[in-house]
Design a protein around this motif. Structure first.
Motif, PDB file in Angstrom:
ATOM      1  N   PRO A  78       0.809  -1.202  -0.001  1.00 29.61           N
ATOM      2  CA  PRO A  78      -0.094  -0.051  -0.111  1.00 29.61           C
ATOM      3  C   PRO A  78       0.812   1.166   0.119  1.00 29.61           C
ATOM      4  O   PRO A  78       1.982   1.093   0.243  1.00 29.61           O
ATOM      5  N   ASN A  79       0.143   2.388  -0.361  1.00 31.58           N
ATOM      6  CA  ASN A  79       0.831   3.666  -0.082  1.00 31.58           C
ATOM      7  C   ASN A  79      -0.315   4.642  -0.176  1.00 31.58           C
ATOM      8  O   ASN A  79      -1.457   4.305  -0.368  1.00 31.58           O
ATOM      9  N   PRO A  80       0.021   5.959   0.213  1.00 30.46           N
ATOM     10  CA  PRO A  80      -0.922   6.719   0.781  1.00 30.46           C
ATOM     11  C   PRO A  80      -1.933   7.039  -0.543  1.00 30.46           C
ATOM     12  O   PRO A  80      -3.042   7.798  -0.282  1.00 30.46           O
ATOM     13  N   SER A  81      -1.768   6.798  -1.658  1.00 25.97           N
ATOM     14  CA  SER A  81      -2.406   7.143  -2.908  1.00 25.97           C
ATOM     15  C   SER A  81      -3.278   6.054  -3.348  1.00 25.97           C
ATOM     16  O   SER A  81      -3.789   6.123  -4.469  1.00 25.97           O
TER      17      SER A  81
ATOM     18  N   HIS B 256      -7.837   2.966  -3.006  1.00 19.43           N
ATOM     19  CA  HIS B 256      -8.977   2.370  -3.687  1.00 19.43           C
ATOM     20  C   HIS B 256      -8.398   0.725  -3.920  1.00 19.43           C
ATOM     21  O   HIS B 256      -9.289   0.042  -4.554  1.00 19.43           O
ATOM     22  N   VAL B 257      -7.056   0.488  -3.999  1.00 20.87           N
ATOM     23  CA  VAL B 257      -6.487  -0.887  -4.140  1.00 20.87           C
ATOM     24  C   VAL B 257      -6.881  -1.713  -2.887  1.00 20.87           C
ATOM     25  O   VAL B 257      -6.476  -1.394  -1.980  1.00 20.87           O
ATOM     26  N   LEU B 258      -7.776  -2.620  -3.000  1.00 23.32           N
ATOM     27  CA  LEU B 258      -8.040  -3.594  -1.897  1.00 23.32           C
ATOM     28  C   LEU B 258      -7.282  -4.596  -1.524  1.00 23.32           C
ATOM     29  O   LEU B 258      -6.678  -5.028  -0.549  1.00 23.32           O
TER      30      LEU B 258
ATOM     31  N   ALA C 191      -1.636   7.170  -9.077  1.00 21.75           N
ATOM     32  CA  ALA C 191      -0.400   6.431  -9.245  1.00 21.75           C
ATOM     33  C   ALA C 191       0.998   6.724  -9.365  1.00 21.75           C
ATOM     34  O   ALA C 191       2.033   6.162  -8.742  1.00 21.75           O
ATOM     35  N   SER C 192       1.275   7.809 -10.046  1.00 25.61           N
ATOM     36  CA  SER C 192       2.491   8.433  -9.909  1.00 25.61           C
ATOM     37  C   SER C 192       3.077   8.619  -8.910  1.00 25.61           C
ATOM     38  O   SER C 192       4.042   8.610  -8.416  1.00 25.61           O
ATOM     39  N   ASN C 193       2.137   9.671  -8.139  1.00 25.60           N
ATOM     40  CA  ASN C 193       2.411  10.135  -6.772  1.00 25.60           C
ATOM     41  C   ASN C 193       2.708   9.007  -5.897  1.00 25.60           C
ATOM     42  O   ASN C 193       3.713   8.876  -5.015  1.00 25.60           O
ATOM     43  N   GLY C 194       1.788   7.868  -5.927  1.00 26.62           N
ATOM     44  CA  GLY C 194       2.108   6.993  -4.806  1.00 26.62           C
ATOM     45  C   GLY C 194       3.434   6.207  -5.064  1.00 26.62           C
ATOM     46  O   GLY C 194       4.049   5.823  -4.473  1.00 26.62           O
ATOM     47  N   PHE C 195       3.573   5.805  -6.635  1.00 27.81           N
ATOM     48  CA  PHE C 195       4.711   5.364  -6.798  1.00 27.81           C
ATOM     49  C   PHE C 195       6.143   5.880  -6.429  1.00 27.81           C
ATOM     50  O   PHE C 195       7.032   5.521  -5.950  1.00 27.81           O
TER      51      PHE C 195
ATOM     52  N   VAL D 286       6.707   5.415  -2.877  1.00 26.30           N
ATOM     53  CA  VAL D 286       7.328   4.242  -2.489  1.00 26.30           C
ATOM     54  C   VAL D 286       8.944   4.070  -2.908  1.00 26.30           C
ATOM     55  O   VAL D 286       9.776   3.742  -2.473  1.00 26.30           O
ATOM     56  N   LEU D 287       9.176   4.767  -4.085  1.00 25.14           N
ATOM     57  CA  LEU D 287      10.468   4.938  -4.654  1.00 25.14           C
ATOM     58  C   LEU D 287      11.167   5.559  -3.737  1.00 25.14           C
ATOM     59  O   LEU D 287      12.397   5.445  -3.333  1.00 25.14           O
ATOM     60  N   ARG D 288      10.939   6.584  -3.164  1.00 26.89           N
ATOM     61  CA  ARG D 288      11.602   7.560  -2.157  1.00 26.89           C
ATOM     62  C   ARG D 288      11.828   7.149  -0.998  1.00 26.89           C
ATOM     63  O   ARG D 288      12.845   6.970  -0.327  1.00 26.89           O
ATOM     64  N   ARG D 289      11.062   5.935  -0.420  1.00 31.59           N
ATOM     65  CA  ARG D 289      11.304   5.095   0.818  1.00 31.59           C
ATOM     66  C   ARG D 289      12.266   4.069   0.370  1.00 31.59           C
ATOM     67  O   ARG D 289      13.059   3.874   1.501  1.00 31.59           O
TER      68      ARG D 289
END
Length: 236
Positions: free
Chosen positions: A30-33, A36-38, A155-159, A162-165
């Motif tokens: 998961p990520n903050p954005s 909607h993905v269950l 999706a781009s913001n969430g991705f 994840v990449l930054r983390r």
């Protein structure tokens, strides 16, 4: 039956290496954005001809507009995702399609992640959206395009989150970020093109070239949408 369809094309540059993007892809939920993905489940994976073929099943939900409630409830929709990872050409291609409510709105989406000369990764997303609801097809397709663009931004913001983390010290490509959106109307209608760019470096892409590319993308989907699933599917 003639089924009208619309297409949308987006481009996003991730300021991380192709390898990092591929590794993060399998860990982006998961990520903050992505509320909607269950669920997400890998149901098949194999290596053929030096390429990794995967099939996953996802469950997603999105709020529907009031006018859409007459057609379907806000229930989770199953999404099947086929992907091909080519470590030699350094391309990662995903093809997703919804399994339910396809007569109301069917969305076929292809995303290609490829390595750029500056070491960053370009993601090109193309969606082919169609509807068989007589009298409401245009409205449903327009809603689908807007939802695709909105979800693409999320999706781009969430991705990137994840990449930054995962790779906090691995920025490449000058640290810029670019997002381009092009929408195209069905054949026989006046094309409607919307382009939005968010970047700290670089120049705007030529709008005419994007418009032309979108038309090519539409023709590709129109001719091949029924075959894409077979081309990307995992052999039994």
């Amino acid at each position: 039956m003639v089924v009208a369809a619309s297409t949308c094309r987006t481009e996003t540059v991730f300021d991380y290496s192709w390898m990092n993007v591929v590794v993060a892809y399998w860990n982006r939920y998961p990520n903050p954005s992505s509320t909607h993905v269950l669920t997400e489940d890998t149901i098949q994976r194999e290596v053929r001809d030096g390429k990794l073929f995967s099939r996953r099943l996802l469950s997603k939900t999105n709020p529907v507009p009031k006018w859409g409630a007459r057609f379907y409830n806000n229930v989770p929709v199953k999404i099947v995702e086929d992907s091909v990872l080519d470590p030699v050409k350094k391309t990662f291609t995903t093809f997703t399609r919804n399994l339910g409510m396809t007569k109301i709105m069917k969305v076929d989406e292809i995303v290609v992640y490829s390595e750029q000369k500056d070491g960053s990764t370009l993601a090109v997303r193309r969606a082919y959206i169609s509807s068989q609801v007589f009298g409401f097809s245009r409205a449903i397709r327009a809603f689908g395009i807007e939802r695709f663009k909105a979800n693409g931004n999320k999706a781009s913001n969430g991705f990137n989150y994840v990449l930054r983390r995962m790779f906090p010290d691995s920025l490449v490509g000058g640290g810029h970020h670019q997002h381009v959106v092009t929408t195209t109307s069905p054949a026989g209608e006046l094309p409607a093109t919307t382009t939005t760019v968010s970047t700290t470096n670089g120049s705007l892409n030529n709008q005419g070239a994007l418009k032309s590319a979108a038309k090519v993308g539409y023709e590709f989907f129109k001719s091949h949408a029924s075959k894409i699933a077979q081309l990307f599917s995992v052999k039994n």
